[in-house]
Design a protein around this motif. Structure first.
Motif, PDB file in Angstrom:
ATOM      1  N   UNK A   1       6.605 -30.158 -45.500  1.00 36.63           N
ATOM      2  CA  UNK A   1       7.290 -28.886 -45.280  1.00 36.63           C
ATOM      3  C   UNK A   1       8.752 -29.100 -44.961  1.00 36.63           C
ATOM      4  N   UNK A   2       9.518 -28.021 -45.052  1.00 40.78           N
ATOM      5  CA  UNK A   2      10.953 -28.161 -44.803  1.00 40.78           C
ATOM      6  C   UNK A   2      11.550 -26.991 -44.055  1.00 40.78           C
ATOM      7  N   UNK A   3      10.692 -26.177 -43.450  1.00 41.96           N
ATOM      8  CA  UNK A   3      11.167 -25.043 -42.654  1.00 41.96           C
ATOM      9  C   UNK A   3      11.240 -25.413 -41.183  1.00 41.96           C
ATOM     10  N   UNK A   4      11.545 -24.408 -40.337  1.00 39.59           N
ATOM     11  CA  UNK A   4      11.644 -24.662 -38.890  1.00 39.59           C
ATOM     12  C   UNK A   4      10.362 -25.261 -38.325  1.00 39.59           C
ATOM     13  N   UNK A   5       9.205 -24.699 -38.720  1.00 37.53           N
ATOM     14  CA  UNK A   5       7.933 -25.194 -38.168  1.00 37.53           C
ATOM     15  C   UNK A   5       7.771 -26.665 -38.477  1.00 37.53           C
ATOM     16  N   UNK A   6       7.987 -27.039 -39.743  1.00 34.94           N
ATOM     17  CA  UNK A   6       7.769 -28.432 -40.144  1.00 34.94           C
ATOM     18  C   UNK A   6       8.662 -29.370 -39.328  1.00 34.94           C
ATOM     19  N   UNK A   7       9.946 -29.011 -39.199  1.00 38.73           N
ATOM     20  CA  UNK A   7      10.872 -29.917 -38.509  1.00 38.73           C
ATOM     21  C   UNK A   7      10.598 -29.953 -37.004  1.00 38.73           C
ATOM     22  N   UNK A   8      10.357 -28.780 -36.414  1.00 36.97           N
ATOM     23  CA  UNK A   8      10.099 -28.756 -34.961  1.00 36.97           C
ATOM     24  C   UNK A   8       8.790 -29.473 -34.639  1.00 36.97           C
ATOM     25  N   UNK A   9       7.779 -29.239 -35.465  1.00 37.18           N
ATOM     26  CA  UNK A   9       6.479 -29.882 -35.203  1.00 37.18           C
ATOM     27  C   UNK A   9       6.568 -31.384 -35.454  1.00 37.18           C
ATOM     28  N   UNK A  10       7.384 -31.794 -36.437  1.00 35.26           N
ATOM     29  CA  UNK A  10       7.556 -33.234 -36.690  1.00 35.26           C
ATOM     30  C   UNK A  10       8.137 -33.905 -35.442  1.00 35.26           C
ATOM     31  N   UNK A  11       9.136 -33.238 -34.845  1.00 33.80           N
ATOM     32  CA  UNK A  11       9.737 -33.800 -33.623  1.00 33.80           C
ATOM     33  C   UNK A  11       8.681 -33.876 -32.520  1.00 33.80           C
ATOM     34  N   UNK A  12       7.891 -32.803 -32.373  1.00 30.97           N
ATOM     35  CA  UNK A  12       6.887 -32.826 -31.293  1.00 30.97           C
ATOM     36  C   UNK A  12       5.819 -33.890 -31.562  1.00 30.97           C
ATOM     37  N   UNK A  13       5.542 -34.180 -32.827  1.00 24.92           N
ATOM     38  CA  UNK A  13       4.525 -35.191 -33.151  1.00 24.92           C
ATOM     39  C   UNK A  13       4.988 -36.615 -32.830  1.00 24.92           C
ATOM     40  N   UNK A  14       6.324 -36.815 -32.679  1.00 18.66           N
ATOM     41  CA  UNK A  14       6.801 -38.166 -32.331  1.00 18.66           C
ATOM     42  C   UNK A  14       6.414 -38.552 -30.893  1.00 18.66           C
ATOM     43  N   UNK A  15       5.923 -37.574 -30.120  1.00 20.94           N
ATOM     44  CA  UNK A  15       5.389 -37.905 -28.771  1.00 20.94           C
ATOM     45  C   UNK A  15       4.139 -38.775 -28.919  1.00 20.94           C
ATOM     46  N   UNK A  16       3.458 -38.607 -30.028  1.00 23.63           N
ATOM     47  CA  UNK A  16       2.178 -39.304 -30.244  1.00 23.63           C
ATOM     48  C   UNK A  16       2.295 -40.408 -31.297  1.00 23.63           C
ATOM     49  N   UNK A  17       2.800 -40.027 -32.481  1.00 23.06           N
ATOM     50  CA  UNK A  17       2.805 -40.960 -33.609  1.00 23.06           C
ATOM     51  C   UNK A  17       3.937 -41.966 -33.471  1.00 23.06           C
ATOM     52  N   UNK A  18       3.731 -43.169 -34.042  1.00 21.61           N
ATOM     53  CA  UNK A  18       4.793 -44.184 -34.002  1.00 21.61           C
ATOM     54  C   UNK A  18       5.807 -43.927 -35.111  1.00 21.61           C
ATOM     55  N   UNK A  19       5.329 -43.314 -36.217  1.00 19.05           N
ATOM     56  CA  UNK A  19       6.254 -43.037 -37.329  1.00 19.05           C
ATOM     57  C   UNK A  19       5.841 -41.730 -38.002  1.00 19.05           C
ATOM     58  N   UNK A  20       6.823 -40.849 -38.228  1.00 21.36           N
ATOM     59  CA  UNK A  20       6.546 -39.570 -38.887  1.00 21.36           C
ATOM     60  C   UNK A  20       7.433 -39.481 -40.138  1.00 21.36           C
ATOM     61  N   UNK A  21       6.793 -39.350 -41.284  1.00 15.26           N
ATOM     62  CA  UNK A  21       7.562 -39.207 -42.530  1.00 15.26           C
ATOM     63  C   UNK A  21       7.469 -37.763 -42.998  1.00 15.26           C
ATOM     64  N   UNK A  22       8.629 -37.117 -43.094  1.00 14.52           N
ATOM     65  CA  UNK A  22       8.638 -35.721 -43.573  1.00 14.52           C
ATOM     66  C   UNK A  22       8.804 -35.733 -45.091  1.00 14.52           C
ATOM     67  N   UNK A  23       7.816 -35.159 -45.799  1.00 12.85           N
ATOM     68  CA  UNK A  23       7.906 -35.045 -47.264  1.00 12.85           C
ATOM     69  C   UNK A  23       8.236 -33.592 -47.594  1.00 12.85           C
TER      70      UNK A  23
END
Ligand SMILES: Cc1cc2nc3c(=O)[nH]c(=O)nc-3n(C[C@H](O)[C@H](O)[C@H](O)COP(=O)(O)OP(=O)(O)OC[C@H]3O[C@@H](n4cnc5c(N)ncnc54)[C@H](O)[C@@H]3O)c2cc1C
Length: 324
Positions: A158-180
């Motif tokens: 995703x590339x909207x606000x939800x995708x980017x904000x949630x990607x940031x919040x997921x870095x609390x858990x995941x070691x690496x987050x790749x946004x496609x």
């Protein structure tokens, strides 16, 4: 609407939808001794049924969505709530004091008040393997499932606000987050883009889309297609979070109650719609945070407001009959 209406099909309140918002409304209404029916197009539980584990419902450390649905259903039934499972509401006439509801089998129910809780669904990519690995590596909710990916490498689509904000919040858990993301730019606010770009755990693959999901019991890898060259490469991954939009189940409510431009039901703080006696609650209303707890809260408010409305209606008709 015709002759199939009868006394036994008249209720104080009809709740449309058997997810957590609808079941909560059913519990409150029935406990207030109001004759209530919940109409659910499937097994009661709504999206909770799709949830392998719920770990953020206060008071319950961990429970399967199916179990939590069952407890809510039994609680509603204990107070006398009627539950019509596997029945879809296909027609509504809500304008008058007596509200009429038509079910898919042609039966007509009437009531003094109606609570709409049809919920919604996340938009899906519709790619092979997506349905199979939903809840087994593929998620549509970071708040719900982020914790299960602690120490893992994941994709966000995703590339909207939800995708980017949630990607940031997921870095609390995941070691690496790749946004496609399918385009070469994001459809998000600048602050969200900057925050994601500034996060060392996040990297980006632009103009790319996941086109197939693989695994045995759980998701193991994805095919990622470069949309410029058409080249497809396989990547191992523990999880994919998809944030490409949300669709409220309100198709049957168009022209019936006021919806906003995203087809969400417009309500006031009492969960009242634009029609007197008609309330709405849960994921289908205008709101930002869609969770079991928020649906339960909305359902509570809608039921209390509906109870008050029904009480006033009954008082008015009693008064009218005494003064005649
Ligand atoms: C995979 C997944 C995991 C999740 N995990 C969590 C979590 O861990 N914690 C959390 O708090 N939240 C979680 N959520 C979100 C949570 O499930 C929802 O926010 C919540 O279920 C919304 O409740 P609701 O009652 O508004 O709607 P829903 O749960 O969507 O229920 C609405 C029901 O009404 C039915 N319906 C629609 N139209 C009609 C009609 N015309 N006639 C009859 N019935 C109709 C629908 O089919 C559905 O069964 C998750 C969601 C998903 C999809």
């Amino acid at each position: 609407m015709t002759s199939q209406m009868n006394e036994s099909n008249h209720f104080d309140a009809i709740v449309i939808g058997g997810g957590p918002a609808g079941l909560t409304a059913g519990i409150y209404l029935s406990r207030a001794r109001l004759r209530t029916v919940i109409i659910s197009d499937g097994v009661p539980g709504g999206q909770m049924i799709l949830t392998h584990e719920i770990a953020n419902y206060p008071g319950v450390e961990s429970i399967s969505g199916y179990q939590l649905s069952n407890i809510m259903k039994m609680q509603a039934k204990k107070f006398g709530c009627v539950i019509r499972a596997n029945s879809e509401v296909t027609g509504l006439n809500l304008e008058g004091e007596v509200k009429e509801i038509v079910l898919s089998d042609g039966q007509i129910y009437t009531a003094d008040s109606v609570i709409l809780t049809p919920g919604g669904r996340s938009r899906t990519l519709n790619m092979p393997g997506e349905a199979k690995f939903k809840g087994r590596g593929i998620s549509y909710c970071a708040t719900c499932d982020g914790d299960f990916f602690t120490g893992k490498e994941i994709f966000v689509v995703g590339g909207g606000n939800s995708a980017l904000e949630e990607a940031v919040s997921l870095t609390k858990y995941a070691t690496k987050v790749t946004i496609a993301h399918q385009f070469d730019h994001f459809q998000a606010f600048e602050y969200a883009v900057e925050e994601a770009k500034g996060n060392p755990k996040i990297n980006f693959v632009m103009e790319s889309s996941i086109v197939r999901f693989y695994g045995k019991e759980k998701l193991e890898s994805v095919d990622l297609k470069d949309l410029k060259t058409g080249e497809i490469n396989n990547f191992r991954t523990d999880g994919v979070f998809i944030f490409i939009g949300y669709v409220p189940n309100t198709e049957f409510l168009k022209e019936v109650v006021t919806l906003n431009q995203w087809n969400e039901i417009v309500v006031d703080t009492d969960m009242a719609t634009n029609i007197p006696g008609v309330f709405a609650a849960g994921d289908s209303i205008v709101k930002r945070y869609r969770q079991v707890t928020t649906a339960v809260g909305d359902g509570t408010i809608a039921a209390l407001a509906a109870s008050n409305y029904i009480h006033q209606l009954k008082t008015k008709s009693l008064h009218e009959s005494l003064t005649q």
